[in-house]
Design a protein around this motif. Structure first.
Motif, PDB file in Angstrom:
ATOM      1  N   PRO A 137       0.526  -1.600   0.042  1.00 41.63           N
ATOM      2  CA  PRO A 137      -0.285  -0.167  -0.267  1.00 41.63           C
ATOM      3  C   PRO A 137       0.566   1.235  -0.184  1.00 41.63           C
ATOM      4  O   PRO A 137       0.294   1.817  -0.071  1.00 41.63           O
ATOM      5  CB  PRO A 137      -0.737  -0.268   0.871  1.00 41.63           C
ATOM      6  CG  PRO A 137      -0.885  -1.570   1.355  1.00 41.63           C
ATOM      7  CD  PRO A 137       0.160  -1.852   0.753  1.00 41.63           C
ATOM      8  N   ILE A 138       2.587   1.024   0.372  1.00 39.85           N
ATOM      9  CA  ILE A 138       3.469   2.527   0.315  1.00 39.85           C
ATOM     10  C   ILE A 138       3.859   2.647  -0.582  1.00 39.85           C
ATOM     11  O   ILE A 138       5.002   3.077  -0.584  1.00 39.85           O
ATOM     12  CB  ILE A 138       2.940   2.980   2.465  1.00 39.85           C
ATOM     13  CG1 ILE A 138       3.974   2.067   2.709  1.00 39.85           C
ATOM     14  CG2 ILE A 138       2.028   3.211   3.098  1.00 39.85           C
ATOM     15  CD1 ILE A 138       4.748   2.059   4.184  1.00 39.85           C
ATOM     16  N   ASP A 171       5.441   2.424  -3.873  1.00 36.41           N
ATOM     17  CA  ASP A 171       5.661   3.711  -5.105  1.00 36.41           C
ATOM     18  C   ASP A 171       5.731   2.016  -6.279  1.00 36.41           C
ATOM     19  O   ASP A 171       4.899   2.457  -7.141  1.00 36.41           O
ATOM     20  CB  ASP A 171       6.186   4.434  -5.457  1.00 36.41           C
ATOM     21  CG  ASP A 171       6.155   6.488  -4.883  1.00 36.41           C
ATOM     22  OD1 ASP A 171       4.894   5.771  -4.716  1.00 36.41           O
ATOM     23  OD2 ASP A 171       6.995   6.923  -5.353  1.00 36.41           O
ATOM     24  N   THR A 206       7.335  -1.832   8.386  1.00 36.97           N
ATOM     25  CA  THR A 206       8.056  -0.808   7.648  1.00 36.97           C
ATOM     26  C   THR A 206       9.277  -1.110   6.905  1.00 36.97           C
ATOM     27  O   THR A 206      10.426  -1.462   8.337  1.00 36.97           O
ATOM     28  CB  THR A 206       7.742   0.593   8.196  1.00 36.97           C
ATOM     29  OG1 THR A 206       6.411   0.591   8.615  1.00 36.97           O
ATOM     30  CG2 THR A 206       8.061   1.927   7.031  1.00 36.97           C
ATOM     31  N   PHE A 210      15.262   1.214  -0.265  1.00 33.66           N
ATOM     32  CA  PHE A 210      14.319   0.608   0.776  1.00 33.66           C
ATOM     33  C   PHE A 210      14.652  -1.169   0.756  1.00 33.66           C
ATOM     34  O   PHE A 210      14.796  -1.733  -0.037  1.00 33.66           O
ATOM     35  CB  PHE A 210      12.660   0.563  -0.044  1.00 33.66           C
ATOM     36  CG  PHE A 210      11.837   1.864  -0.063  1.00 33.66           C
ATOM     37  CD1 PHE A 210      10.915   1.780   1.351  1.00 33.66           C
ATOM     38  CD2 PHE A 210      12.187   2.425  -0.818  1.00 33.66           C
ATOM     39  CE1 PHE A 210      10.817   3.717   1.519  1.00 33.66           C
ATOM     40  CE2 PHE A 210      11.665   3.661  -1.063  1.00 33.66           C
ATOM     41  CZ  PHE A 210      10.712   4.469   0.322  1.00 33.66           C
ATOM     42  N   LEU A 237       8.508  10.110  -5.781  1.00 29.73           N
ATOM     43  CA  LEU A 237       8.421   9.319  -4.614  1.00 29.73           C
ATOM     44  C   LEU A 237       6.668   9.877  -3.881  1.00 29.73           C
ATOM     45  O   LEU A 237       6.795  10.856  -3.257  1.00 29.73           O
ATOM     46  CB  LEU A 237       9.253   9.482  -3.339  1.00 29.73           C
ATOM     47  CG  LEU A 237       9.335   8.484  -2.645  1.00 29.73           C
ATOM     48  CD1 LEU A 237       9.694   7.057  -2.545  1.00 29.73           C
ATOM     49  CD2 LEU A 237       9.927   8.846  -1.664  1.00 29.73           C
ATOM     50  N   TYR A 238       5.937   9.344  -4.207  1.00 27.31           N
ATOM     51  CA  TYR A 238       4.933   9.265  -3.020  1.00 27.31           C
ATOM     52  C   TYR A 238       3.887  10.353  -3.976  1.00 27.31           C
ATOM     53  O   TYR A 238       2.883  10.987  -2.980  1.00 27.31           O
ATOM     54  CB  TYR A 238       5.051  10.040  -1.692  1.00 27.31           C
ATOM     55  CG  TYR A 238       5.534   8.668  -1.176  1.00 27.31           C
ATOM     56  CD1 TYR A 238       5.290   7.527  -1.154  1.00 27.31           C
ATOM     57  CD2 TYR A 238       6.126   8.639   0.026  1.00 27.31           C
ATOM     58  CE1 TYR A 238       6.637   6.260  -0.743  1.00 27.31           C
ATOM     59  CE2 TYR A 238       6.843   8.169   0.728  1.00 27.31           C
ATOM     60  CZ  TYR A 238       6.606   6.590   0.497  1.00 27.31           C
ATOM     61  OH  TYR A 238       7.860   5.590   1.205  1.00 27.31           O
ATOM     62  N   ARG A 262       0.067   7.310  -7.738  1.00 27.83           N
ATOM     63  CA  ARG A 262      -0.355   5.940  -7.554  1.00 27.83           C
ATOM     64  C   ARG A 262       0.597   5.442  -9.447  1.00 27.83           C
ATOM     65  O   ARG A 262      -0.325   6.502 -10.122  1.00 27.83           O
ATOM     66  CB  ARG A 262      -1.316   5.370  -7.157  1.00 27.83           C
ATOM     67  CG  ARG A 262      -1.499   5.600  -5.603  1.00 27.83           C
ATOM     68  CD  ARG A 262      -0.310   5.313  -4.496  1.00 27.83           C
ATOM     69  NE  ARG A 262       0.463   3.994  -4.802  1.00 27.83           N
ATOM     70  CZ  ARG A 262       0.575   3.181  -4.006  1.00 27.83           C
ATOM     71  NH1 ARG A 262       0.005   3.479  -2.948  1.00 27.83           N
ATOM     72  NH2 ARG A 262       0.869   2.379  -3.572  1.00 27.83           N
ATOM     73  N   TRP A 267      -1.431   3.122 -10.874  1.00 25.11           N
ATOM     74  CA  TRP A 267      -2.141   3.231 -12.496  1.00 25.11           C
ATOM     75  C   TRP A 267      -3.083   4.321 -12.352  1.00 25.11           C
ATOM     76  O   TRP A 267      -4.191   3.711 -13.609  1.00 25.11           O
ATOM     77  CB  TRP A 267      -2.884   1.808 -10.803  1.00 25.11           C
ATOM     78  CG  TRP A 267      -3.372   2.297  -9.599  1.00 25.11           C
ATOM     79  CD1 TRP A 267      -5.095   3.062  -9.416  1.00 25.11           C
ATOM     80  CD2 TRP A 267      -2.981   1.769  -8.774  1.00 25.11           C
ATOM     81  NE1 TRP A 267      -4.756   3.340  -8.471  1.00 25.11           N
ATOM     82  CE2 TRP A 267      -3.405   2.853  -7.707  1.00 25.11           C
ATOM     83  CE3 TRP A 267      -1.658   1.933  -8.385  1.00 25.11           C
ATOM     84  CZ2 TRP A 267      -3.241   2.037  -6.553  1.00 25.11           C
ATOM     85  CZ3 TRP A 267      -1.566   1.392  -6.905  1.00 25.11           C
ATOM     86  CH2 TRP A 267      -2.274   1.920  -5.859  1.00 25.11           C
ATOM     87  N   PHE A 268      -2.816   5.728 -11.689  1.00 26.53           N
ATOM     88  CA  PHE A 268      -3.504   6.831 -12.219  1.00 26.53           C
ATOM     89  C   PHE A 268      -2.981   7.310 -13.487  1.00 26.53           C
ATOM     90  O   PHE A 268      -3.584   7.882 -14.470  1.00 26.53           O
ATOM     91  CB  PHE A 268      -3.910   7.620 -11.573  1.00 26.53           C
ATOM     92  CG  PHE A 268      -4.296   7.417 -10.040  1.00 26.53           C
ATOM     93  CD1 PHE A 268      -5.702   6.942  -9.653  1.00 26.53           C
ATOM     94  CD2 PHE A 268      -3.828   7.854  -8.564  1.00 26.53           C
ATOM     95  CE1 PHE A 268      -6.425   6.319  -9.091  1.00 26.53           C
ATOM     96  CE2 PHE A 268      -4.349   7.159  -7.408  1.00 26.53           C
ATOM     97  CZ  PHE A 268      -6.215   6.727  -7.626  1.00 26.53           C
TER      98      PHE A 268
END
Lengths: 188, 562
Positions: B110-111, B113, B140, B153, B218-219, B222, B224-225
């Motif tokens: 969910p968080i 990218d 996280t 990450f 970053l952030y 999303r 898929w938009f």
């Protein structure tokens, strides 16, 4: 549709006799129904004078709230799944890096257009962290369209207002855990 | 022709095509999942995702299968090779690899990218087990900033080592390494170093999971938009083929698109993150006239074009010179329509090529020939960032040379204007920075100056009429890169404000009916200008561009083999 279609059944209108064609019996019939309802128990509610309490507030789909975590911070992680699931496109999120060391991402800005929302509950369904929920609060009013766009602060304040009456709905029911009451019943 | 058999289906691969089984199976329409294999990097066969059953068919048609599974990325496709990818054995091996990769994965999709374009997600749905046996406890991920544009990450990594090989083989800077061993192995930068080479953004693209993320993106969105459009990067003469990702009419990300004639799989950070100027608040958004402080209304374009046309005609009738300066940021269609219209209304108009910005030398990669993990060093550069910081100097020059004998330069423009003055001057800019100090002084000698540009600068101060220009992803067009390859772009977003491209302005000045379509103009250009003839009669533009003959190729750089 063709008139000679074998699947079509043609019905004749019943012929009215002379007595029926007077229409008086039907009028008397109708007045009878009105009179009966005038004396029996009322089905309608005098709404603003008699406020409605949803039978099960946990199942009612009213105004949204944004839940807080144990430390009082917004629980939302800005994953956009509610905005993706929303069929009315009423959720607007701006994500940012979280200012807290144990969190990665949070919503810098979160707004729901309560006028555009159709209260379907898909956002609640989609949320992976149980951050957005629909409360039993339903009679929201406003004088302008702008004030019906609820921002993050307002949605958090809805949580503060309703948290005692309506505990977190989905917490503990995820990850296929059986709720304690049902467990006891199974043991019996 | 070599014949190989993929899942019982025979396919032919051309002789001399050095191809592994992943590529060969792709020809047969069969996907072999893989993480560590990348066509632009050496093969390490470390992820074990592409394990397949392989055998050899002899002349009699008997097939002998190897007893063990072998990695498809490291197995060459030869005549008679038999590949099986859909057997129970292969499927269970794939599911096992997926399960192992997800054991220590944070599952923080969910968080993350990368969610939505993540190979870990896609392959788990396609090849993984239905249910997870290990407990799923999302956490996280640890995070480390490894460079100016890239963040790591740590726990999301699947140790495919693509990024490590990239920094060793393509950028040749070698900042990244695998440190620690076994299940504690992580990717890290060497102590005291940062992943700051000009190609660092590519590590984000080639990362199959969300371990390396781009900091500017970053952030922000999303994925898929985002809606994707084919385009090119116009910030240097290499002309990297890119994909422009936009949502709600705003561009968020550029990604390289494979084009062997320009950039292979890569692009540089200057281009990738350098489109911020498009959203600069100082950008010109409305047509304006000098000495007019009031905001022009929306209909002003028509009025403005009317007065522009009148001024040019007057200058032509009075026999005064008409100067047209076309910058190398214009597309070929822009330049062609501008030349056509000015030639029509002012037959004596002179065309000049705007200043071609050059910043230092070409930057060649790999930086230093480090030993590749499985291959030697190559003499040909893997990637070149051009010192010439404009996309279409060759294209605009070719167009101008069609209309007059020689494409005159800025120095000629200044000299001519200084000597003869001018009745009308049209300057089409499009430079990402303010420019034109060398021209500004001499503009006093022109009766009427029109500047069509992105930013206010020394030229717009002297202009009688300022027009806002659309940038490259706000218009369709085609550009000739340093290798002489013509690449076509799509329009990704609507121009900001009331900006218009030169092509569209000239289209309305020419009084043509219908909408301005770059494809039609390119067809017309191909018929009119012999140098562009290869672009003619092509209805669907090839993804890898159209090589043009007779183009001034940058000195010292071989034309791409086509």
């Amino acid at each position: 549709m063709k008139p000679d279609d074998p699947d079509v059944i043609w019905l004749e209108e019943p012929k009215l006799n002379l007595f029926e064609r007077l229409y008086l019996p039907a009028i008397i019939d109708g007045l009878g129904v009105t009179g009966r309802h005038a004396v029996t128990k009322k089905m309608t509610r005098q709404y603003p004078d008699e406020p409605y309490q949803p039978a099960d507030p946990l199942k009612y789909r009213g105004v949204h709230r944004l839940n807080r975590d144990e430390q009082g911070r917004v629980k939302c992680v800005a994953c956009f799944l509610c905005a993706t699931a929303c069929p009315a496109h009423c959720i607007d999120i701006v994500a940012a890096e979280a200012p807290w060391p144990d969190r990665e991402k949070y919503p810098e800005h979160f707004a729901i257009d309560e006028l555009r929302c159709i209260y379907c509950g898909m956002c609640e369904e989609a949320c992976p962290v149980d951050a957005i929920e629909l409360t039993s609060f339903y009679d929201l009013t406003g004088l302008t369209r702008e004030e019906m766009v609820f921002d993050k602060e307002k949605l958090l304040s809805v949580f503060d207002m309703t948290k005692d009456r309506e505990p977190l709905r989905t917490a503990g029911f995820r990850l296929s855990q059986v709720p304690p009451e049902e467990k006891e019943e199974e043991e019996k | 022709m070599a014949t190989i058999v993929v899942n019982g289906q025979e396919i032919q691969i051309p002789d001399g095509a050095r191809m592994n089984l992943i590529e060969a199976a792709r020809l047969a329409g069969v996907e072999i999942p893989h993480y560590c294999y990348h066509p632009g990097l050496s093969v390490v066969a470390s992820c074990r995702m592409c394990l397949v059953e392989v055998g050899q068919r002899d002349a009699d048609g008997n097939v002998r299968m190897l007893p063990k599974l072998v990695p498809a990325c490291a197995t060459p496709a030869q005549d008679g090779t038999v590949v099986v990818t859909n057997s129970e054995k292969v499927r269970s091996a794939e599911a096992l690899v997926e399960e192992l990769l997800l054991l220590d994965h944070p599952v923080d999709c969910p968080i993350c990218d990368q969610a939505g374009e993540c190979y870990l997600q896609d392959y788990y749905y396609k090849y993984g087990r239905r249910e997870r046996r290990a407990p799923a406890e999302p956490f996280t991920s640890r995070r480390k900033d490894v460079g100016q544009f890239v963040t790591l990450f740590i726990d999301r990594c699947v140790m495919c080592s693509r990024c490590v090989r990239f920094t060793r083989e393509v950028s040749g800077t070698g900042e990244l390494a695998v440190v620690k061993r076994g299940n504690r192995a992580i990717i890290d930068v060497f102590p005291g170093q940062e992943l700051n080479n000009p190609l660092s953004g590519n590590t984000v693209d080639i990362c199959p999971v969300g371990a390396l993320c781009s900091k500017p993106f970053l952030y922000k969105q999303r994925v898929w938009f985002l809606r994707t459009h084919r385009s090119i990067c116009t910030l240097c003469a290499t002309g990297c083929a890119v994909l422009v990702d936009q949502n709600m009419n705003r561009v968020y990300r550029l990604r390289p698109r494979f084009n062997p004639n320009a950039n292979d799989w890569w692009m540089c950070d200057y281009g990738r993150f350098g489109f911020d100027f498009v959203y600069d608040p100082r950008r010109l958004l409305r047509p304006g006239t000098r000495g007019d402080d009031s905001e022009p209304s929306a209909t002003d374009w028509e009025v403005v074009l009317e007065s522009l046309a009148t001024r040019v005609r007057r200058a032509a009738q009075e026999g005064k010179p008409v100067g047209v300066l076309l910058s190398p940021f214009l597309s070929c269609e822009d330049a062609y329509l501008a030349c056509t219209w000015f030639r029509e209304v002012a037959p004596a108009a002179r065309f000049y090529l705007g200043p071609v910005p050059v910043e230092g030398e070409d930057e060649r990669f790999p930086k230093r020939p480090l030993g590749a993990i499985g291959g030697g060093t190559e003499s040909r550069p893997r990637f070149v960032i051009s010192g010439e910081k404009c996309p279409n100097a060759r294209g605009v020059r070719l167009v101008i040379e069609h209309f007059q004998e020689r494409a005159q330069e800025v120095a000629d423009f200044v000299a001519d204007l200084d000597r003869d003055g001018a009745g009308f001057v049209y300057i089409a800019g499009g430079y990402p920075q303010p420019w034109g100090d060398e021209l500004a002084g001499v503009l006093e000698k022109a009766d009427y100056v029109v500047v069509h540009d992105l930013f206010p600068g020394p030229l717009t101060e002297k202009a009688d009429l300022v027009l806002p220009m659309a940038v490259w992803f706000e218009r369709a067009g085609s550009y000739v890169n340093r290798n002489g390859v013509l690449q076509c772009t799509e329009r990704a977003v609507v121009p900001r404000g009331e900006a218009r491209s030169v092509g569209r302005v000239m289209w309305s000045l020419l009084g043509r009916s219908g909408l301005y379509r770059a494809e039609d103009v390119l067809q017309e250009l191909a018929l009119a200008v012999p140098a562009f003839a290869p672009a003619g009669a092509i209805s669907d533009y090839p993804e890898h561009g159209i090589p043009l003959q007779s183009v001034h190729v940058a000195a010292g750089e071989e034309p791409a083999e086509v």
